[in-house]
Design a protein around this motif. Sequence first.
Motif, PDB file in Angstrom:
ATOM      1  N   ARG A 182       6.127   5.952  12.063  1.00 30.63           N
ATOM      2  CA  ARG A 182       5.827   6.819  10.928  1.00 30.63           C
ATOM      3  C   ARG A 182       4.743   7.830  11.285  1.00 30.63           C
ATOM      4  O   ARG A 182       4.808   8.992  10.873  1.00 30.63           O
ATOM      5  CB  ARG A 182       5.402   5.974   9.732  1.00 30.63           C
ATOM      6  N   ILE A 183       3.749   7.399  12.045  1.00 27.81           N
ATOM      7  CA  ILE A 183       2.690   8.310  12.488  1.00 27.81           C
ATOM      8  C   ILE A 183       3.289   9.446  13.304  1.00 27.81           C
ATOM      9  O   ILE A 183       2.987  10.621  13.067  1.00 27.81           O
ATOM     10  CB  ILE A 183       1.614   7.557  13.301  1.00 27.81           C
ATOM     11  N   GLU A 230      -6.220   0.598   6.651  1.00 23.29           N
ATOM     12  CA  GLU A 230      -5.753   1.091   5.354  1.00 23.29           C
ATOM     13  C   GLU A 230      -5.850   2.610   5.274  1.00 23.29           C
ATOM     14  O   GLU A 230      -4.953   3.265   4.745  1.00 23.29           O
ATOM     15  CB  GLU A 230      -6.556   0.463   4.207  1.00 23.29           C
ATOM     16  N   ASP A 231      -6.929   3.183   5.796  1.00 20.07           N
ATOM     17  CA  ASP A 231      -7.088   4.638   5.783  1.00 20.07           C
ATOM     18  C   ASP A 231      -5.996   5.327   6.597  1.00 20.07           C
ATOM     19  O   ASP A 231      -5.506   6.395   6.211  1.00 20.07           O
ATOM     20  CB  ASP A 231      -8.472   5.037   6.295  1.00 20.07           C
ATOM     21  N   ILE A 232      -5.594   4.718   7.702  1.00 15.52           N
ATOM     22  CA  ILE A 232      -4.486   5.270   8.498  1.00 15.52           C
ATOM     23  C   ILE A 232      -3.195   5.223   7.682  1.00 15.52           C
ATOM     24  O   ILE A 232      -2.437   6.201   7.631  1.00 15.52           O
ATOM     25  CB  ILE A 232      -4.311   4.487   9.824  1.00 15.52           C
ATOM     26  N   ILE A 233      -2.954   4.102   7.027  1.00 15.00           N
ATOM     27  CA  ILE A 233      -1.746   3.966   6.206  1.00 15.00           C
ATOM     28  C   ILE A 233      -1.743   4.996   5.083  1.00 15.00           C
ATOM     29  O   ILE A 233      -0.720   5.626   4.801  1.00 15.00           O
ATOM     30  CB  ILE A 233      -1.618   2.527   5.659  1.00 15.00           C
ATOM     31  N   VAL A 234      -2.882   5.198   4.448  1.00 14.04           N
ATOM     32  CA  VAL A 234      -2.994   6.202   3.380  1.00 14.04           C
ATOM     33  C   VAL A 234      -2.682   7.591   3.935  1.00 14.04           C
ATOM     34  O   VAL A 234      -1.916   8.347   3.330  1.00 14.04           O
ATOM     35  CB  VAL A 234      -4.392   6.161   2.720  1.00 14.04           C
ATOM     36  N   ASP A 235      -3.233   7.923   5.092  1.00 11.11           N
ATOM     37  CA  ASP A 235      -2.951   9.230   5.704  1.00 11.11           C
ATOM     38  C   ASP A 235      -1.472   9.382   6.048  1.00 11.11           C
ATOM     39  O   ASP A 235      -0.897  10.459   5.874  1.00 11.11           O
ATOM     40  CB  ASP A 235      -3.809   9.446   6.952  1.00 11.11           C
ATOM     41  N   LYS A 293      -5.618  14.913  12.875  1.00 12.73           N
ATOM     42  CA  LYS A 293      -6.764  14.369  13.621  1.00 12.73           C
ATOM     43  C   LYS A 293      -6.864  12.858  13.426  1.00 12.73           C
ATOM     44  O   LYS A 293      -7.012  12.106  14.388  1.00 12.73           O
ATOM     45  CB  LYS A 293      -8.059  15.041  13.162  1.00 12.73           C
ATOM     46  N   SER A 294      -6.780  12.409  12.192  1.00 11.23           N
ATOM     47  CA  SER A 294      -6.888  10.986  11.884  1.00 11.23           C
ATOM     48  C   SER A 294      -5.787  10.180  12.573  1.00 11.23           C
ATOM     49  O   SER A 294      -6.056   9.169  13.227  1.00 11.23           O
ATOM     50  CB  SER A 294      -6.805  10.790  10.375  1.00 11.23           C
ATOM     51  N   LEU A 295      -4.550  10.633  12.425  1.00  8.53           N
ATOM     52  CA  LEU A 295      -3.425   9.875  12.971  1.00  8.53           C
ATOM     53  C   LEU A 295      -3.378   9.916  14.496  1.00  8.53           C
ATOM     54  O   LEU A 295      -2.918   8.960  15.124  1.00  8.53           O
ATOM     55  CB  LEU A 295      -2.105  10.372  12.381  1.00  8.53           C
ATOM     56  N   LEU A 321       0.830  -1.199   0.000  1.00  6.89           N
ATOM     57  CA  LEU A 321       0.000   0.000   0.000  1.00  6.89           C
ATOM     58  C   LEU A 321       0.870   1.257   0.000  1.00  6.89           C
ATOM     59  O   LEU A 321       0.640   2.177  -0.786  1.00  6.89           O
ATOM     60  CB  LEU A 321      -0.960  -0.008   1.194  1.00  6.89           C
ATOM     61  N   PHE A 322       1.895   1.293   0.843  1.00 10.02           N
ATOM     62  CA  PHE A 322       2.815   2.441   0.844  1.00 10.02           C
ATOM     63  C   PHE A 322       3.484   2.599  -0.527  1.00 10.02           C
ATOM     64  O   PHE A 322       3.571   3.710  -1.064  1.00 10.02           O
ATOM     65  CB  PHE A 322       3.903   2.280   1.918  1.00 10.02           C
ATOM     66  N   GLU A 323       3.954   1.493  -1.098  1.00 12.50           N
ATOM     67  CA  GLU A 323       4.649   1.546  -2.389  1.00 12.50           C
ATOM     68  C   GLU A 323       3.718   2.011  -3.512  1.00 12.50           C
ATOM     69  O   GLU A 323       4.119   2.818  -4.357  1.00 12.50           O
ATOM     70  CB  GLU A 323       5.227   0.170  -2.722  1.00 12.50           C
ATOM     71  N   THR A 324       2.501   1.520  -3.518  1.00  8.51           N
ATOM     72  CA  THR A 324       1.551   1.891  -4.567  1.00  8.51           C
ATOM     73  C   THR A 324       1.214   3.374  -4.503  1.00  8.51           C
ATOM     74  O   THR A 324       1.125   4.047  -5.541  1.00  8.51           O
ATOM     75  CB  THR A 324       0.274   1.030  -4.466  1.00  8.51           C
ATOM     76  N   ILE A 325       1.045   3.888  -3.306  1.00  7.14           N
ATOM     77  CA  ILE A 325       0.752   5.320  -3.153  1.00  7.14           C
ATOM     78  C   ILE A 325       1.917   6.152  -3.678  1.00  7.14           C
ATOM     79  O   ILE A 325       1.710   7.141  -4.401  1.00  7.14           O
ATOM     80  CB  ILE A 325       0.417   5.656  -1.687  1.00  7.14           C
TER      81      ILE A 325
END
Length: 118
Positions: free
Chosen positions: A98-99, A45-50, A73-75, A9-13
């Motif tokens: 990372r967060i 997944e949403d956390i990883i995207v953020d 806010k999300s993280l 997911l990190f790589e694709t983004i």
Amino acid sequence: MEDWTYDELFETIQEVYKECLSQNRGRRHAIARIVDDFNNLGKIEDIIVDVAIGEILITYDKIFVGYVEDITKSLSMFNPKEAEDELTVKEIKDLSRRINKVIEGLKTAELDYNPSAE
């Protein structure tokens, strides 16, 4: 994490971001595309995207205030216990690190109040 592995997911983004930049679409468009393409995949997944978006944004000279507020806010609400069924212990530690890096980077970033600025 049904459709993605943690690293995938990190790589694709990153790939999507770089692809947009290579097409001369600009950073704003690249971030908007990531937000759109990777929206509502799942809680973790949403956390990883953020985090991935935040890692990109903290390299900028200025960051739109809306991104700073939303991502912070999300993280800030991430609970590692909630990720135990989806991520390995190593991945949870990496994600937590990372967060923290993103939150600290966003705290010190120069804010941009113009949403259309590149």
